[in-house]
Design an enzyme around this catalytic site. Structure first.
Site, PDB file in Angstrom:
ATOM      1  N   ILE A  68      74.704  28.831 -33.001  1.00 31.05           N
ATOM      2  CA  ILE A  68      75.082  30.238 -32.972  1.00 31.05           C
ATOM      3  C   ILE A  68      76.591  30.300 -32.745  1.00 31.05           C
ATOM      4  O   ILE A  68      77.188  29.347 -32.228  1.00 31.05           O
ATOM      5  CB  ILE A  68      74.328  31.059 -31.890  1.00 31.05           C
ATOM      6  CG1 ILE A  68      74.562  30.484 -30.487  1.00 31.05           C
ATOM      7  CG2 ILE A  68      72.851  31.116 -32.193  1.00 31.05           C
ATOM      8  CD1 ILE A  68      73.927  31.331 -29.383  1.00 31.05           C
ATOM      9  N   ASP A  69      77.204  31.405 -33.143  1.00 32.05           N
ATOM     10  CA  ASP A  69      78.659  31.531 -33.049  1.00 32.05           C
ATOM     11  C   ASP A  69      79.147  31.403 -31.611  1.00 32.05           C
ATOM     12  O   ASP A  69      78.426  31.734 -30.663  1.00 32.05           O
ATOM     13  CB  ASP A  69      79.116  32.892 -33.604  1.00 32.05           C
ATOM     14  CG  ASP A  69      78.842  33.036 -35.091  1.00 32.05           C
ATOM     15  OD1 ASP A  69      78.645  31.995 -35.764  1.00 32.05           O
ATOM     16  OD2 ASP A  69      78.813  34.175 -35.581  1.00 32.05           O
ATOM     17  N   ARG A  70      80.371  30.972 -31.482  1.00 32.40           N
ATOM     18  CA  ARG A  70      80.974  30.774 -30.159  1.00 32.40           C
ATOM     19  C   ARG A  70      80.921  32.034 -29.300  1.00 32.40           C
ATOM     20  O   ARG A  70      80.612  31.990 -28.106  1.00 32.40           O
ATOM     21  CB  ARG A  70      82.430  30.316 -30.331  1.00 32.40           C
ATOM     22  CG  ARG A  70      83.169  30.103 -29.027  1.00 32.40           C
ATOM     23  CD  ARG A  70      84.593  29.649 -29.296  1.00 32.40           C
ATOM     24  NE  ARG A  70      85.324  29.434 -28.053  1.00 32.40           N
ATOM     25  CZ  ARG A  70      86.590  29.008 -27.989  1.00 32.40           C
ATOM     26  NH1 ARG A  70      87.244  28.737 -29.109  1.00 32.40           N
ATOM     27  NH2 ARG A  70      87.180  28.849 -26.837  1.00 32.40           N
TER      28      ARG A  70
END
Length: 314
Positions: A144-146
């Site tokens: 998942i995105d940062r």
């Protein structure tokens, strides 16, 4: 710089390790060794399986014996495992919401990358390996995105990794995110089907007819004066999919530094928001050991809950 000196190793391959390519096995087994060196020792025939040379694409079998030669290289400072005393590493221990012999599930905080690289000394997976030094195997099932918070699955066995990744490929995993978007989302807008194309230079994703088919399902959860809390369920798993599909509909997500709207960010700042409001809140999948359906919920962080409370008071 100090030197890393590894000893010759003999590894007995069991059913849990079987099926993977020898190069991937070595890269996981020799985490401090550069990829180029792994392929070099393979090319030179220094790696032996059952006393024979093998090529990088060889797939390990149950009962194989792998000889890993000694390797000497300089150790760079950033390659040292993150200290468990670092607050950012230590706090992840409290963010583990499920753990058994097959997997670990983290409620990842916003701002923590899933893995190191691109100038980052470490990410969630490196921190978890530092917290679990006794674990023989810890690998990300997905990403998942940062800046997105929430559910992150980590496999503790090779068999669990294969089982869970197969579910993601076959799209049987059900994932649900909470997102705060700008304006009034129409309840009639339940599905966004828009192909996405990623720019490989700057990693910006746009809706483009030449892109990959992408589908996200949306459901209105709560309405506010100038915002809507929606539940988003990505059917496909493209980079930045929910964020771009929300922008495409004219309702960008709050505090999205790539696809957002600064006016909306300023509005939500009044209720204390200063991070991307995208949270992986719920996931449903088949447990790799019991073969039973599991449902995991990850609570939103205090900052997101306070922002919603502030919007309700308006």
């Amino acid at each position: 710089m100090s030197e890393i000196r590894t000893q010759v190793q003999f590894v007995d391959i069991d059913s849990d390790m079987a099926g993977q390519r020898i190069d991937n096995f070595l890269r996981n087994h020799l985490k401090s060794i550069p990829k180029s060196m792994v392929y070099r020792i393979l090319r030179k025939g220094e790696v032996r399986v059952n006393k024979k040379r093998v090529k990088a694409e060889y797939k390990l079998q149950d009962g194989d014996v792998v000889r890993i030669p000694p390797v000497t290289m300089e150790e760079k400072a950033e390659e040292v495992a993150p200290s468990t005393k670092l607050s950012k590493v230590a706090e992840l221990e409290n963010m583990i919401i499920f753990e058994d012999d097959h997997m670990l599930i983290l409620n990842k905080p916003s701002g923590t990358a899933v893995h190191g690289g691109s100038g980052l000394k470490f990410g969630a997976i490196e921190a978890l390996r530092a917290l679990r030094p006794q674990a023989r195997f810890l690998e990300l099932v997905h990403r998942i995105d940062r800046d997105t918070s929430g559910i992150l699955l980590v496999a503790k066995k090779r068999s669990a990794l294969r089982h869970l990744q197969a579910q993601f490929r076959e799209k049987t995993v059900q994932k649900y995110y909470f997102a705060l978007v700008m304006g009034e989302w129409k309840p009639s807008c339940k599905v966004v089907n828009a192909p996405l194309l990623k720019n490989e230079v700057n990693s910006i994703v746009r809706v483009n007819p030449n892109g990959k088919p992408s589908e996200t399902r949306f459901k209105v959860m709560e309405k506010f004066a100038q915002a809507t809390l929606v539940q988003a369920s990505p059917i496909t798993g493209r980079t930045h999919q929910i964020r771009v599909h929300a922008q495409y509909t004219g309702h960008p997500i709050a505090w999205d530094d790539r696809y957002g709207d600064r006016r909306f960010d300023a509005y939500t700042a009044k209720v204390g928001l200063d991070r991307l409001f995208l949270h992986a809140a719920n996931i449903k999948f088949v447990h790799p050991g019991t073969e039973e359906w599991m449902e995991i919920n990850a609570p939103m962080g205090t900052k997101l809950e306070k922002a919603l409370s502030g919007l309700r008071k308006q």
